[in-house]
Design a protein around this motif. Sequence first.
Motif, PDB file in Angstrom:
ATOM      1  N   ASP A  62       0.841  -1.205   0.000  1.00 13.23           N
ATOM      2  CA  ASP A  62       0.000   0.000   0.000  1.00 13.23           C
ATOM      3  C   ASP A  62       0.872   1.249   0.000  1.00 13.23           C
ATOM      4  O   ASP A  62       0.620   2.204  -0.747  1.00 13.23           O
ATOM      5  CB  ASP A  62      -0.894   0.029   1.246  1.00 13.23           C
ATOM      6  N   ILE A  63       1.882   1.231   0.848  1.00 11.55           N
ATOM      7  CA  ILE A  63       2.765   2.398   0.969  1.00 11.55           C
ATOM      8  C   ILE A  63       3.503   2.652  -0.342  1.00 11.55           C
ATOM      9  O   ILE A  63       3.560   3.781  -0.847  1.00 11.55           O
ATOM     10  CB  ILE A  63       3.780   2.186   2.112  1.00 11.55           C
ATOM     11  N   GLU A  64       4.071   1.615  -0.918  1.00  8.74           N
ATOM     12  CA  GLU A  64       4.828   1.738  -2.165  1.00  8.74           C
ATOM     13  C   GLU A  64       3.983   2.312  -3.290  1.00  8.74           C
ATOM     14  O   GLU A  64       4.450   3.136  -4.073  1.00  8.74           O
ATOM     15  CB  GLU A  64       5.354   0.360  -2.575  1.00  8.74           C
ATOM     16  N   ARG A  65       2.727   1.874  -3.388  1.00  7.38           N
ATOM     17  CA  ARG A  65       1.894   2.205  -4.546  1.00  7.38           C
ATOM     18  C   ARG A  65       1.057   3.462  -4.378  1.00  7.38           C
ATOM     19  O   ARG A  65       0.526   3.981  -5.357  1.00  7.38           O
ATOM     20  CB  ARG A  65       0.981   1.014  -4.870  1.00  7.38           C
ATOM     21  N   LEU A  66       0.928   3.961  -3.145  1.00  8.18           N
ATOM     22  CA  LEU A  66      -0.010   5.056  -2.926  1.00  8.18           C
ATOM     23  C   LEU A  66       0.610   6.333  -2.367  1.00  8.18           C
ATOM     24  O   LEU A  66       0.174   7.431  -2.734  1.00  8.18           O
ATOM     25  CB  LEU A  66      -1.117   4.594  -1.962  1.00  8.18           C
ATOM     26  N   CYS A  67       1.592   6.226  -1.494  1.00  8.16           N
ATOM     27  CA  CYS A  67       1.993   7.373  -0.687  1.00  8.16           C
ATOM     28  C   CYS A  67       3.080   8.223  -1.335  1.00  8.16           C
ATOM     29  O   CYS A  67       3.992   7.710  -1.978  1.00  8.16           O
ATOM     30  CB  CYS A  67       2.464   6.901   0.691  1.00  8.16           C
ATOM     31  N   HIS A  68       2.961   9.530  -1.135  1.00  6.86           N
ATOM     32  CA  HIS A  68       3.999  10.469  -1.562  1.00  6.86           C
ATOM     33  C   HIS A  68       5.107  10.561  -0.511  1.00  6.86           C
ATOM     34  O   HIS A  68       6.263  10.788  -0.836  1.00  6.86           O
ATOM     35  CB  HIS A  68       3.408  11.877  -1.743  1.00  6.86           C
ATOM     36  N   ARG A  69       4.718  10.400   0.725  1.00  3.83           N
ATOM     37  CA  ARG A  69       5.622  10.601   1.850  1.00  3.83           C
ATOM     38  C   ARG A  69       5.188   9.674   2.978  1.00  3.83           C
ATOM     39  O   ARG A  69       4.018   9.286   3.051  1.00  3.83           O
ATOM     40  CB  ARG A  69       5.553  12.071   2.301  1.00  3.83           C
ATOM     41  N   VAL A  70       6.124   9.313   3.830  1.00  2.00           N
ATOM     42  CA  VAL A  70       5.797   8.414   4.938  1.00  2.00           C
ATOM     43  C   VAL A  70       6.345   8.963   6.251  1.00  2.00           C
ATOM     44  O   VAL A  70       7.380   9.626   6.285  1.00  2.00           O
ATOM     45  CB  VAL A  70       6.355   6.988   4.712  1.00  2.00           C
ATOM     46  N   MET A  71       5.615   8.668   7.314  1.00  2.00           N
ATOM     47  CA  MET A  71       6.070   8.955   8.672  1.00  2.00           C
ATOM     48  C   MET A  71       5.960   7.663   9.460  1.00  2.00           C
ATOM     49  O   MET A  71       4.985   6.919   9.292  1.00  2.00           O
ATOM     50  CB  MET A  71       5.205  10.040   9.320  1.00  2.00           C
ATOM     51  N   LEU A  72       6.946   7.388  10.284  1.00  2.00           N
ATOM     52  CA  LEU A  72       6.944   6.163  11.066  1.00  2.00           C
ATOM     53  C   LEU A  72       7.026   6.511  12.539  1.00  2.00           C
ATOM     54  O   LEU A  72       7.929   7.232  12.969  1.00  2.00           O
ATOM     55  CB  LEU A  72       8.114   5.270  10.652  1.00  2.00           C
ATOM     56  N   ILE A  73       6.057   6.034  13.307  1.00  2.00           N
ATOM     57  CA  ILE A  73       6.007   6.297  14.744  1.00  2.00           C
ATOM     58  C   ILE A  73       6.356   5.013  15.489  1.00  2.00           C
ATOM     59  O   ILE A  73       5.990   3.916  15.076  1.00  2.00           O
ATOM     60  CB  ILE A  73       4.603   6.806  15.153  1.00  2.00           C
ATOM     61  N   ASP A  74       7.113   5.169  16.573  1.00  2.00           N
ATOM     62  CA  ASP A  74       7.457   4.009  17.402  1.00  2.00           C
ATOM     63  C   ASP A  74       7.561   4.479  18.841  1.00  2.00           C
ATOM     64  O   ASP A  74       8.181   5.510  19.128  1.00  2.00           O
ATOM     65  CB  ASP A  74       8.779   3.393  16.940  1.00  2.00           C
ATOM     66  N   HIS A  75       6.921   3.738  19.761  1.00  2.00           N
ATOM     67  CA  HIS A  75       6.879   4.109  21.173  1.00  2.00           C
ATOM     68  C   HIS A  75       6.400   5.550  21.351  1.00  2.00           C
ATOM     69  O   HIS A  75       6.905   6.300  22.191  1.00  2.00           O
ATOM     70  CB  HIS A  75       8.246   3.916  21.836  1.00  2.00           C
ATOM     71  N   GLY A  76       5.434   5.945  20.510  1.00  2.00           N
ATOM     72  CA  GLY A  76       4.791   7.244  20.662  1.00  2.00           C
ATOM     73  C   GLY A  76       5.546   8.413  20.090  1.00  2.00           C
ATOM     74  O   GLY A  76       5.089   9.557  20.197  1.00  2.00           O
ATOM     75  N   ARG A  77       6.705   8.165  19.467  1.00  2.00           N
ATOM     76  CA  ARG A  77       7.511   9.261  18.919  1.00  2.00           C
ATOM     77  C   ARG A  77       7.792   9.041  17.440  1.00  2.00           C
ATOM     78  O   ARG A  77       7.851   7.914  16.968  1.00  2.00           O
ATOM     79  CB  ARG A  77       8.834   9.382  19.676  1.00  2.00           C
ATOM     80  N   LEU A  78       7.990  10.142  16.734  1.00  2.00           N
ATOM     81  CA  LEU A  78       8.285  10.051  15.312  1.00  2.00           C
ATOM     82  C   LEU A  78       9.715   9.551  15.130  1.00  2.00           C
ATOM     83  O   LEU A  78      10.676  10.190  15.553  1.00  2.00           O
ATOM     84  CB  LEU A  78       8.119  11.430  14.662  1.00  2.00           C
ATOM     85  N   ALA A  79       9.850   8.379  14.487  1.00  2.00           N
ATOM     86  CA  ALA A  79      11.161   7.760  14.316  1.00  2.00           C
ATOM     87  C   ALA A  79      11.730   7.988  12.922  1.00  2.00           C
ATOM     88  O   ALA A  79      12.937   7.871  12.720  1.00  2.00           O
ATOM     89  CB  ALA A  79      11.072   6.263  14.593  1.00  2.00           C
ATOM     90  N   PHE A  80      10.863   8.275  11.947  1.00  2.00           N
ATOM     91  CA  PHE A  80      11.323   8.444  10.570  1.00  2.00           C
ATOM     92  C   PHE A  80      10.299   9.279   9.816  1.00  2.00           C
ATOM     93  O   PHE A  80       9.098   9.143   9.998  1.00  2.00           O
ATOM     94  CB  PHE A  80      11.463   7.077   9.889  1.00  2.00           C
ATOM     95  N   GLU A  81      10.794  10.160   8.935  1.00  2.00           N
ATOM     96  CA  GLU A  81       9.939  10.920   8.029  1.00  2.00           C
ATOM     97  C   GLU A  81      10.710  11.144   6.741  1.00  2.00           C
ATOM     98  O   GLU A  81      11.864  11.589   6.765  1.00  2.00           O
ATOM     99  CB  GLU A  81       9.536  12.260   8.646  1.00  2.00           C
ATOM    100  N   GLY A  82      10.107  10.796   5.619  1.00  2.00           N
ATOM    101  CA  GLY A  82      10.809  10.955   4.363  1.00  2.00           C
ATOM    102  C   GLY A  82      10.004  10.450   3.194  1.00  2.00           C
ATOM    103  O   GLY A  82       8.832  10.079   3.316  1.00  2.00           O
ATOM    104  N   GLY A  83      10.648  10.434   2.023  1.00  2.00           N
ATOM    105  CA  GLY A  83       9.995   9.996   0.810  1.00  2.00           C
ATOM    106  C   GLY A  83      10.001   8.487   0.665  1.00  2.00           C
ATOM    107  O   GLY A  83      10.654   7.766   1.430  1.00  2.00           O
ATOM    108  N   ILE A  84       9.278   8.025  -0.347  1.00  2.00           N
ATOM    109  CA  ILE A  84       9.193   6.592  -0.605  1.00  2.00           C
ATOM    110  C   ILE A  84      10.558   6.013  -0.958  1.00  2.00           C
ATOM    111  O   ILE A  84      10.903   4.902  -0.561  1.00  2.00           O
ATOM    112  CB  ILE A  84       8.181   6.306  -1.728  1.00  2.00           C
ATOM    113  N   ASP A  85      11.359   6.764  -1.704  1.00  2.00           N
ATOM    114  CA  ASP A  85      12.690   6.262  -2.065  1.00  2.00           C
ATOM    115  C   ASP A  85      13.547   6.037  -0.824  1.00  2.00           C
ATOM    116  O   ASP A  85      14.311   5.072  -0.752  1.00  2.00           O
ATOM    117  CB  ASP A  85      13.388   7.253  -3.014  1.00  2.00           C
ATOM    118  N   ASP A  86      13.423   6.941   0.145  1.00  2.00           N
ATOM    119  CA  ASP A  86      14.169   6.775   1.396  1.00  2.00           C
ATOM    120  C   ASP A  86      13.722   5.511   2.121  1.00  2.00           C
ATOM    121  O   ASP A  86      14.538   4.764   2.661  1.00  2.00           O
ATOM    122  CB  ASP A  86      13.954   7.986   2.311  1.00  2.00           C
TER     123      ASP A  86
END
Length: 261
Positions: free
Chosen positions: A209-233
């Motif tokens: 889903d992420i690969e085919r749909l999203c322009h950008r992604v954010m990843l949360i872990d233990h309530g905090r933002l752990a990653f934010e970036g583009g699909i290529d990243d």
Amino acid sequence: MIEVQEVGRTFTISRRTGLLRRERRVVHAVQNLSFTVRAGEFVGYLGPNGAGKSTTIKMLTGILAPSSGRIQVAGLDPARRRTALARRIGVVFGQRTTLWWDLPLRDSFELIRHLYKVDRVAFKRRLDELTELLGLGEFLRTPVRQLSLGQRMRGDITAALLHDPRVLVLDEPTIGLDVVSKAAMRGFLRSLNAERGTTVLLTTHDMGDIERLCHRVMLIDHGRLAFEGGIDDLRATAPEESSIEDVVARLYARGAQAPDQ
């Protein structure tokens, strides 16, 4: 379209530790979380189970109020203006339905029209459009309980879009769908975002889903933002087949700082 500034959400959990004793502890479900989503973006919001995704979604939709920080969605404070916000956003929970179980699909849509006070002419035009795009014509007279999972998901997506929201929040919209239904759902969501400019925030455990749909992604872990970036990243971090848990592990292996336990 979505602004989250230094938001935290805590819960107090009580558990029995003896016959007459209980212990209370504070759980930080979300901690110092900040991000923005611009109008027209399609953004993935990822994280392992228990990371804080559902708590964030509930705060964005006004179900929960943040313990600290500030949230605005479509120009409104969700917790204070929940009714007004409901007219500007659509929400789909893949494991729950907003449809009436024993009613035909069309009757559920008619009830939703009344709830959102949608003009009858606009409602008919919108329903006809969505029915054609999602292939619902032959199921409109079928009770929701008799629909397959894929058919019901298409019904839930339609219900969320009948009032033409500016923001669509999707929580696991392709969970349990077969390959054909999943491809159809992805195609529709891609078109909705590209052609109508609907802002979409997607939570999912499906990297496809992420690969085919999203322009950008954010990843949360233990309530905090752990990653934010583009699909290529993200693609450079882990292959498509990886689970979200694998992505988190790989990010930390590459030197990302793990949130406090």
